[in-house]
Design a protein around this motif. Structure first.
Motif, PDB file in Angstrom:
ATOM      1  N   TRP A   1       1.999   8.243   6.493  1.00  0.00           N
ATOM      2  CA  TRP A   1       1.558   6.910   6.087  1.00  0.00           C
ATOM      3  C   TRP A   1       0.926   6.255   7.321  1.00  0.00           C
ATOM      4  O   TRP A   1       1.259   6.580   8.457  1.00  0.00           O
ATOM      5  CB  TRP A   1       2.709   6.057   5.537  1.00  0.00           C
ATOM      6  CG  TRP A   1       3.811   5.797   6.522  1.00  0.00           C
ATOM      7  CD1 TRP A   1       4.930   6.568   6.729  1.00  0.00           C
ATOM      8  CD2 TRP A   1       3.904   4.712   7.452  1.00  0.00           C
ATOM      9  NE1 TRP A   1       5.698   6.032   7.738  1.00  0.00           N
ATOM     10  CE2 TRP A   1       5.098   4.882   8.200  1.00  0.00           C
ATOM     11  CE3 TRP A   1       3.102   3.604   7.730  1.00  0.00           C
ATOM     12  CZ2 TRP A   1       5.503   3.999   9.188  1.00  0.00           C
ATOM     13  CZ3 TRP A   1       3.505   2.725   8.727  1.00  0.00           C
ATOM     14  CH2 TRP A   1       4.694   2.923   9.433  1.00  0.00           C
ATOM     15  N   ILE A   2      -0.004   5.339   7.066  1.00  0.00           N
ATOM     16  CA  ILE A   2      -0.680   4.614   8.138  1.00  0.00           C
ATOM     17  C   ILE A   2      -0.605   3.121   7.832  1.00  0.00           C
ATOM     18  O   ILE A   2      -0.818   2.704   6.683  1.00  0.00           O
ATOM     19  CB  ILE A   2      -2.157   5.058   8.287  1.00  0.00           C
ATOM     20  CG1 ILE A   2      -2.249   6.558   8.621  1.00  0.00           C
ATOM     21  CG2 ILE A   2      -2.894   4.223   9.333  1.00  0.00           C
ATOM     22  CD1 ILE A   2      -1.639   6.979   9.939  1.00  0.00           C
ATOM     23  N   HIS A   3      -0.294   2.326   8.848  1.00  0.00           N
ATOM     24  CA  HIS A   3      -0.271   0.861   8.720  1.00  0.00           C
ATOM     25  C   HIS A   3      -1.598   0.391   8.114  1.00  0.00           C
ATOM     26  O   HIS A   3      -2.669   0.888   8.486  1.00  0.00           O
ATOM     27  CB  HIS A   3      -0.069   0.250  10.109  1.00  0.00           C
ATOM     28  CG  HIS A   3       0.170  -1.219  10.115  1.00  0.00           C
ATOM     29  ND1 HIS A   3      -0.783  -2.134   9.761  1.00  0.00           N
ATOM     30  CD2 HIS A   3       1.270  -1.925  10.453  1.00  0.00           C
ATOM     31  CE1 HIS A   3      -0.297  -3.349   9.880  1.00  0.00           C
ATOM     32  NE2 HIS A   3       0.970  -3.247  10.299  1.00  0.00           N
ATOM     33  N   SER A   4      -1.540  -0.543   7.209  1.00  0.00           N
ATOM     34  CA  SER A   4      -2.730  -1.011   6.482  1.00  0.00           C
ATOM     35  C   SER A   4      -3.862  -1.458   7.396  1.00  0.00           C
ATOM     36  O   SER A   4      -5.030  -1.276   7.075  1.00  0.00           O
ATOM     37  CB  SER A   4      -2.357  -2.167   5.548  1.00  0.00           C
ATOM     38  OG  SER A   4      -1.390  -1.735   4.635  1.00  0.00           O
ATOM     39  N   GLN A   5      -3.538  -2.034   8.547  1.00  0.00           N
ATOM     40  CA  GLN A   5      -4.577  -2.504   9.468  1.00  0.00           C
ATOM     41  C   GLN A   5      -5.245  -1.367  10.235  1.00  0.00           C
ATOM     42  O   GLN A   5      -6.234  -1.593  10.931  1.00  0.00           O
ATOM     43  CB  GLN A   5      -3.990  -3.504  10.467  1.00  0.00           C
ATOM     44  CG  GLN A   5      -3.546  -4.793   9.848  1.00  0.00           C
ATOM     45  CD  GLN A   5      -2.921  -5.724  10.889  1.00  0.00           C
ATOM     46  OE1 GLN A   5      -2.670  -5.344  12.025  1.00  0.00           O
ATOM     47  NE2 GLN A   5      -2.669  -6.956  10.481  1.00  0.00           N
ATOM     48  N   PHE A   6      -4.722  -0.147  10.123  1.00  0.00           N
ATOM     49  CA  PHE A   6      -5.236   0.968  10.912  1.00  0.00           C
ATOM     50  C   PHE A   6      -5.810   2.098  10.067  1.00  0.00           C
ATOM     51  O   PHE A   6      -6.141   3.158  10.600  1.00  0.00           O
ATOM     52  CB  PHE A   6      -4.140   1.507  11.840  1.00  0.00           C
ATOM     53  CG  PHE A   6      -3.770   0.551  12.923  1.00  0.00           C
ATOM     54  CD1 PHE A   6      -4.380   0.606  14.164  1.00  0.00           C
ATOM     55  CD2 PHE A   6      -2.821  -0.446  12.702  1.00  0.00           C
ATOM     56  CE1 PHE A   6      -4.058  -0.289  15.170  1.00  0.00           C
ATOM     57  CE2 PHE A   6      -2.484  -1.345  13.696  1.00  0.00           C
ATOM     58  CZ  PHE A   6      -3.108  -1.274  14.936  1.00  0.00           C
ATOM     59  N   THR A   7      -5.956   1.895   8.766  1.00  0.00           N
ATOM     60  CA  THR A   7      -6.515   2.941   7.920  1.00  0.00           C
ATOM     61  C   THR A   7      -8.010   3.089   8.202  1.00  0.00           C
ATOM     62  O   THR A   7      -8.645   2.211   8.769  1.00  0.00           O
ATOM     63  CB  THR A   7      -6.288   2.632   6.423  1.00  0.00           C
ATOM     64  OG1 THR A   7      -6.918   1.387   6.101  1.00  0.00           O
ATOM     65  CG2 THR A   7      -4.809   2.568   6.081  1.00  0.00           C
ATOM     66  N   GLY A   8      -8.544   4.229   7.811  1.00  0.00           N
ATOM     67  CA  GLY A   8      -9.970   4.488   7.997  1.00  0.00           C
ATOM     68  C   GLY A   8     -10.355   4.930   9.398  1.00  0.00           C
ATOM     69  O   GLY A   8     -11.540   4.982   9.737  1.00  0.00           O
ATOM     70  N   ARG A   9      -9.379   5.266  10.241  1.00  0.00           N
ATOM     71  CA  ARG A   9      -9.658   5.668  11.629  1.00  0.00           C
ATOM     72  C   ARG A   9      -9.309   7.135  11.890  1.00  0.00           C
ATOM     73  O   ARG A   9      -9.176   7.546  13.032  1.00  0.00           O
ATOM     74  CB  ARG A   9      -8.878   4.779  12.600  1.00  0.00           C
ATOM     75  CG  ARG A   9      -9.234   3.309  12.458  1.00  0.00           C
ATOM     76  CD  ARG A   9      -8.452   2.477  13.435  1.00  0.00           C
ATOM     77  NE  ARG A   9      -8.608   1.056  13.120  1.00  0.00           N
ATOM     78  CZ  ARG A   9      -8.124   0.090  13.861  1.00  0.00           C
ATOM     79  NH1 ARG A   9      -7.468   0.370  14.967  1.00  0.00           N
ATOM     80  NH2 ARG A   9      -8.290  -1.166  13.515  1.00  0.00           N
TER      81      ARG A   9
ATOM     82  N   GLU B   1       0.829  -1.206   0.000  1.00  0.00           N
ATOM     83  CA  GLU B   1       0.000   0.000   0.000  1.00  0.00           C
ATOM     84  C   GLU B   1       0.866   1.260   0.000  1.00  0.00           C
ATOM     85  O   GLU B   1       0.635   2.177  -0.788  1.00  0.00           O
ATOM     86  CB  GLU B   1      -0.940   0.003   1.221  1.00  0.00           C
ATOM     87  CG  GLU B   1      -2.003  -1.077   1.186  1.00  0.00           C
ATOM     88  CD  GLU B   1      -1.494  -2.459   1.620  1.00  0.00           C
ATOM     89  OE1 GLU B   1      -2.243  -3.429   1.411  1.00  0.00           O
ATOM     90  OE2 GLU B   1      -0.369  -2.575   2.152  1.00  0.00           O
ATOM     91  N   ILE B   2       1.879   1.310   0.879  1.00  0.00           N
ATOM     92  CA  ILE B   2       2.747   2.483   0.949  1.00  0.00           C
ATOM     93  C   ILE B   2       3.581   2.605  -0.328  1.00  0.00           C
ATOM     94  O   ILE B   2       3.758   3.695  -0.867  1.00  0.00           O
ATOM     95  CB  ILE B   2       3.672   2.415   2.186  1.00  0.00           C
ATOM     96  CG1 ILE B   2       2.853   2.358   3.476  1.00  0.00           C
ATOM     97  CG2 ILE B   2       4.628   3.612   2.214  1.00  0.00           C
ATOM     98  CD1 ILE B   2       3.672   1.996   4.715  1.00  0.00           C
ATOM     99  N   GLY B   3       4.071   1.474  -0.811  1.00  0.00           N
ATOM    100  CA  GLY B   3       4.943   1.467  -1.985  1.00  0.00           C
ATOM    101  C   GLY B   3       4.278   1.928  -3.265  1.00  0.00           C
ATOM    102  O   GLY B   3       4.965   2.264  -4.235  1.00  0.00           O
ATOM    103  N   GLN B   4       2.952   1.970  -3.297  1.00  0.00           N
ATOM    104  CA  GLN B   4       2.257   2.513  -4.479  1.00  0.00           C
ATOM    105  C   GLN B   4       2.565   3.990  -4.676  1.00  0.00           C
ATOM    106  O   GLN B   4       2.407   4.516  -5.777  1.00  0.00           O
ATOM    107  CB  GLN B   4       0.742   2.379  -4.319  1.00  0.00           C
ATOM    108  CG  GLN B   4       0.210   0.992  -4.385  1.00  0.00           C
ATOM    109  CD  GLN B   4      -1.301   1.006  -4.176  1.00  0.00           C
ATOM    110  OE1 GLN B   4      -2.005   1.894  -4.638  1.00  0.00           O
ATOM    111  NE2 GLN B   4      -1.798   0.013  -3.461  1.00  0.00           N
ATOM    112  N   TRP B   5       2.967   4.663  -3.585  1.00  0.00           N
ATOM    113  CA  TRP B   5       3.121   6.112  -3.618  1.00  0.00           C
ATOM    114  C   TRP B   5       4.499   6.597  -3.194  1.00  0.00           C
ATOM    115  O   TRP B   5       4.829   7.761  -3.399  1.00  0.00           O
ATOM    116  CB  TRP B   5       2.069   6.758  -2.708  1.00  0.00           C
ATOM    117  CG  TRP B   5       0.717   6.136  -2.890  1.00  0.00           C
ATOM    118  CD1 TRP B   5       0.027   5.382  -1.989  1.00  0.00           C
ATOM    119  CD2 TRP B   5      -0.085   6.171  -4.070  1.00  0.00           C
ATOM    120  NE1 TRP B   5      -1.160   4.957  -2.533  1.00  0.00           N
ATOM    121  CE2 TRP B   5      -1.258   5.431  -3.811  1.00  0.00           C
ATOM    122  CE3 TRP B   5       0.065   6.762  -5.332  1.00  0.00           C
ATOM    123  CZ2 TRP B   5      -2.274   5.268  -4.743  1.00  0.00           C
ATOM    124  CZ3 TRP B   5      -0.940   6.598  -6.269  1.00  0.00           C
ATOM    125  CH2 TRP B   5      -2.091   5.856  -5.964  1.00  0.00           C
TER     126      TRP B   5
END
Length: 192
Positions: free
Chosen positions: A102-110, A35-39
């Motif tokens: 950046w936000i850890h994938s398990q913690f997005t949307g918060r 996810e982070i590496g896309q950007w």
């Protein structure tokens, strides 16, 4: 003196990571690398713990020089690294810098990224006396754009060839924050 911690509540702490926390930081980034590496150019499948250790060492040196400030978001209950926020590309002469996150994938949307941007912006204005922060993201990075919109940053348009990503120029949205801007965290259920 520059503080190591810029925010803490019952669940989240935003502070400078210690070099001894390299394992935690590496784990958070590596598990979210797709996810982070896309950007971000720096986040790849080939990154190692040694790269993270080197980053933390360099980061501490840059912080003491005043050339870059990297913070991480920690979950209080577990001590896990769950994100990062930085002030970089600082021009002390022009009193401007970039803000990244950046936000850890398990913690997005918060709403953790807006929280981080609010407090890192306050740090930049109050402690570093900067007068302009830019949030720059690739044209297709809708999540990052939504963070900038959520906090009420001013959209200044799509800039052609503004970023360079994996050997190619990319168009990027530029948002700005200046002292006095009211960052809209209350609307999203976040408190000071």
């Amino acid at each position: 003196m520059i503080p190591r911690q810029i925010y803490r509540d019952q669940q989240i702490e935003i502070r400078v990571p210690l070099e001894q926390e390299a394992d935690q930081l590496f784990s958070a980034i590596y598990s979210s690398r797709h996810e982070i590496g896309q950007w971000e150019n720096w986040c790849t499948d080939s990154m190692t713990l040694k790269d993270t250790q080197r980053f933390l060492h360099d980061s501490d040196h840059k912080r003491h020089k005043g050339s870059e400030f990297n913070f991480n978001l920690f979950e209080i209950a577990t001590g896990r690294v769950i994100g990062g926020a930085a002030i970089n590309n600082i021009s002390h002469e022009n009193k401007i810098a970039n803000v990244g996150y950046w936000i850890h994938s398990q913690f997005t949307g918060r709403s953790l990224a807006p929280l981080a941007v609010k407090y890192i912006s306050e740090f930049a204005f109050n402690r570093l006396s900067l007068t302009r922060l830019e949030i720059v993201m690739m044209e297709e990075n809708h999540r990052s754009r939504r963070v900038a919109e959520k906090i009420g940053a001013t959209a200044e348009g799509l800039h052609r060839n503004r970023l360079y990503y994996h050997g190619k120029p990319r168009h990027a949205w530029v948002f700005s924050i200046i002292p006095g801007d009211i960052l809209c965290l209350e609307y999203f259920g976040l408190q000071d």
